[in-house]
Design a protein around this motif. Sequence first.
Motif, short mmCIF file in Angstrom:
data_model
loop_
_atom_site.label_atom_id
_atom_site.label_comp_id
_atom_site.label_asym_id
_atom_site.label_seq_id
_atom_site.Cartn_x
_atom_site.Cartn_y
_atom_site.Cartn_z
N PRO A 6 1.56 3.37 -3.18
CA PRO A 6 2.78 2.57 -3.39
C PRO A 6 3.36 2.01 -2.09
O PRO A 6 3.88 0.89 -2.09
N GLU A 9 1.20 -1.02 -1.32
CA GLU A 9 1.45 -2.12 -2.26
C GLU A 9 2.79 -2.79 -2.01
O GLU A 9 2.91 -4.02 -2.06
N LYS A 10 3.82 -2.00 -1.74
CA LYS A 10 5.13 -2.59 -1.45
C LYS A 10 5.10 -3.36 -0.13
O LYS A 10 5.66 -4.45 -0.04
#
Length: 149
Positions: A6, A9-10
């Motif tokens: 995550p 991805e962020k």
Amino acid sequence: MNITMPMFEKGRSFVAAAGLLKAYDGHKLVSAHLLCQGFECIGKYLLLKKDYEQYNDKLRKEFGHDLIKLLKEINELYGSELFNSESKNEVDLLNDYYIKHDLRYGSPIDFKSVDTSISFHNIHSDLISILNNSNELVEKNLKHNKVGS
């Protein structure tokens, strides 16, 4: 709970959003903030990827939003310079504003000529290169894990 992917991805999304704003003449300080946020996430991803146990609890307490401290740790951990000297100079300049949240909220910076001196072209290019290399690694890992399931 492993937050490594995550974070990646962020970070990738923040960098992409900064690129869109830049391409469409969006607010320069907002673009700079998104780029800094992207680097923060990607940088923390790089730390977690290398040693999750060591860095998971340290991300907020020891690094917070300090991009210079984060970059120094990445360079030491990986044993090489993440960015070229021009990008490093941009990080140094941007960090002064990012750490105080001056890029995303209304602040005295909006009334100074500093807006014209803020540059982030080099760091943006370096982050795109890192993302391109990381995307390939992520895709290989996903395919490998799928085949091995």
